[in-house]
Design a protein around this motif. Structure first.
Motif, short mmCIF file in Angstrom:
data_model
loop_
_atom_site.label_atom_id
_atom_site.label_comp_id
_atom_site.label_asym_id
_atom_site.label_seq_id
_atom_site.Cartn_x
_atom_site.Cartn_y
_atom_site.Cartn_z
N HIS A 1 40.72 41.42 41.82
CA HIS A 1 40.06 42.66 41.42
C HIS A 1 38.61 42.39 41.02
CE1 HIS A 1 43.49 45.38 41.50
NE2 HIS A 1 44.21 44.38 41.03
N GLY B 1 49.22 47.12 48.10
CA GLY B 1 49.98 46.30 49.05
C GLY B 1 49.44 44.89 49.24
N LYS B 2 48.53 44.45 48.36
CA LYS B 2 47.90 43.13 48.52
C LYS B 2 48.93 41.99 48.39
CE LYS B 2 45.13 44.01 45.04
NZ LYS B 2 45.64 45.36 44.69
N SER B 3 49.70 42.02 47.29
CA SER B 3 50.67 40.93 47.07
C SER B 3 51.74 40.96 48.16
CB SER B 3 51.35 41.06 45.70
OG SER B 3 50.38 41.02 44.70
N THR B 4 52.09 42.17 48.59
CA THR B 4 53.10 42.29 49.65
C THR B 4 52.59 41.60 50.92
OG1 THR B 4 53.85 44.36 48.71
CG2 THR B 4 54.44 43.95 51.01
N ASN C 1 45.49 49.01 42.57
CA ASN C 1 46.84 48.60 42.13
C ASN C 1 47.87 49.28 43.03
OD1 ASN C 1 45.53 48.77 38.91
ND2 ASN C 1 46.39 46.92 39.75
N GLY C 2 48.84 48.50 43.46
CA GLY C 2 49.91 49.07 44.28
C GLY C 2 49.50 49.28 45.73
#
Ligand code: ATP
Length: 246
Positions: A188, A41-44, A38-39
């Motif tokens: 995930h 940077g995947k969606s970014t 989580n956090g």
């Protein structure tokens, strides 16, 4: 053939570095899984590929047009009370429609129906989106992304909050679509993904790339998720060899 090349890309929100020196090549028949904490940077990274964000350094070269990139965003389960049908959702995916304000042309409707057909949802065209199951709803959003005839489809957590059977069906659908479209999935569900992905990018500010194409995939995910211990042991069987620390 390579369709996206990312070189020396870094991104920060305000003063916080989120992605650092990312290099990644995506080819037209790829099935790439993007995994990581989580956090991480995947969606970014997806937003940068989509052009929704601009990198502070490095570059993303797209060898396809912007409207050939399909996107299935996270949290498509929101606003399920909104009185809109599956067909109307799919029609929103038209990027070339000339009739945007006062309805859609016959061609738009037949193209939307054909997209629903491809995801096995044609018989639910008139159903309200809120009356569909999580898995069926996700298929509708995949159909919407198919409307622009994409060469690559980016999906952000497509199986979040879908039961295990529904998840497998979504991945089987993506496998089928991968015969003609490059698939990039942020997820995930590592154990399920490993049965479908050809390559894996692990992102936690930096990117570590694994090719899975030439290894034997013998992870049994028929009924349930593997726990992390089982997963690690399965990875051991497939002889993935990491010479780095994640
Ligand atoms: N608009 C924003 N402004 C400031 N910080 C942000 C913004 N969007 C994301 N971040 C931060 O950037 C980091 C990376 O977020 P991102 O959503 O890319 O991670 P992720 O790997 O997709 O996470 P998850 O698995 O939880 O969805 C996180 O620390 C997040 O808090």
């Amino acid at each position: 053939m390579e369709i996206i090349n990312i070189s020396n890309l870094s991104y920060r929100y305000h003063k916080t570095d989120v992605l650092e020196n990312i290099n990644l090549s995506i080819s037209e028949n790829d099935f790439l899984a993007i995994i990581g904490p989580n956090g991480g940077g995947k969606s970014t990274l997806l937003k940068l590929i989509l052009g929704l964000l601009t990198p502070q350094s490095g570059k993303i070269e797209k060898k396809i047009k912007n409207n050939q990139v399909g996107y299935v965003p996270q949290n498509t389960n929101l606003n399920t009370d909104f009185p809109i049908t599956a067909l109307e959702i799919v029609l929103m995916g038209h990027t070339t429609s000339k009739k945007k304000i006062f309805g859609y042309s016959k061609e738009d409707i037949s193209c939307a129906m054909s997209s629903l057909e491809k995801v096995g949802m044609a018989k639910f065209a008139k159903s309200k989106i809120g009356d569909l199951s999580g898995g069926q709803r996700q298929r509708v959003f995949i159909a919407r992304a198919l409307c622009s005839n994409p060469k690559i489809m980016l999906l952000d957590e497509p199986t979040a909050s879908i039961d295990v059977k529904g998840q497998k069906e979504i991945y089987e659908l993506l496998k089928e679509l991968n015969k003609s479209i490059c698939i990039v999935v942020v997820s995930h569900d590592i154990s399920v993904l490993l049965n479908y992905a050809k390559n894996v990018a692990h992102i936690n500010k930096n990117l570590v790339y694994h090719s899975l194409e030439n290894i034997e995939k013998n992870i049994d995910t028929q009924n349930e998720h593997l726990c992390e211990v089982e997963l690690l042991s399965a990875l051991g069987k497939t002889q993935i060899c990491c010479n780095h620390n994640h």
